[in-house]
Write an enzyme that holds these catalytic residues in place. Structure first.
Site, short mmCIF file in Angstrom:
data_model
loop_
_atom_site.label_atom_id
_atom_site.label_comp_id
_atom_site.label_asym_id
_atom_site.label_seq_id
_atom_site.Cartn_x
_atom_site.Cartn_y
_atom_site.Cartn_z
N ASP A 110 -2.75 -1.72 2.73
CA ASP A 110 -3.72 -2.21 3.70
C ASP A 110 -3.05 -2.63 5.01
O ASP A 110 -1.82 -2.65 5.13
CB ASP A 110 -4.59 -3.31 3.09
N TYR A 111 -3.87 -2.98 5.95
CA TYR A 111 -3.44 -3.33 7.31
C TYR A 111 -2.32 -4.37 7.32
O TYR A 111 -1.34 -4.25 8.06
CB TYR A 111 -4.67 -3.85 8.07
#
Length: 191
Positions: free
Chosen positions: A49-50
């Site tokens: 994820d980010y």
């Protein structure tokens, strides 16, 4: 004639999405394609994820993608958590904990977990926090599955939310000393 595929390992930096096309029109997020000029049809395997960092496989071969995402391969993560994680919490992580996946209860499969010393990774682009907010500690978690934000949910449910997550290994391939944002071409991921 067989199509020649391309395979890479990347040390994904904090703040990048593990994709090449922005499907959101309102928010501008950094994409992997901004780091390098990848071959056409390159895809990320087992996204991070980010806010997550570390080892990311990239390939142009969909069969390799399915193989790596399977439960055949261990995925190891180093996590900096809020507070000094207890041995009791580590045992729970090893044995499996109940988390929520898409609103449904799910018990994670048993894996491996153990305390580790600070691995001394370079600081990330956004500061975690400072000592005024209390102590932190590090744990290694090794799993063979990979549900949405699973490892973060696991540490939160045992009372030690994740502050920093770095994937360091998939199967026998290790992140090693590949610098943040570094890319390395590999012949193949699987035997």
């Amino acid at each position: 004639m067989t199509k020649k595929h391309h395979h890479f390992i990347l040390h994904k930096p904090y703040g990048y999405l593990s994709q090449f096309v922005n499907n959101q029109t309102k928010r501008k997020k950094k994409m992997l394609g901004e780091l390098y000029d990848f071959p056409e049809n390159t895809m990320a395997i087992g996204r991070l994820d980010y806010a997550s960092e570390g080892l990311l496989f990239l390939t142009t071969d969909g069969k390799v993608s399915a193989e790596i995402r399977s439960s055949k391969y261990e995925k190891e993560y180093y996590l900096q958590v809020d507070g000094i994680i207890t041995q009791e919490a580590v045992e729970k992580l090893k044995n499996g904990v109940e988390i929520s996946i898409e609103g449904k209860k799910y018990t994670t499969k048993p894996g491996k977990a153990f305390l580790i010393d600070d691995p001394k990774f370079p600081l990330r682009s956004q500061k975690i926090r400072d000592e005024r907010h209390g102590p932190t500690s590090w744990v290694s978690i090794i799993i063979r599955e990979g549900k949405f934000r699973q490892v973060r949910k696991m540490t939160a449910v045992v009372g030690f939310p994740t502050l920093r997550l770095i994937r360091v290994r998939i199967g026998d391939i290790k992140l090693g000393d590949l610098e943040i944002g570094g890319l390395k071409k590999v012949e193949n991921f699987i035997n």
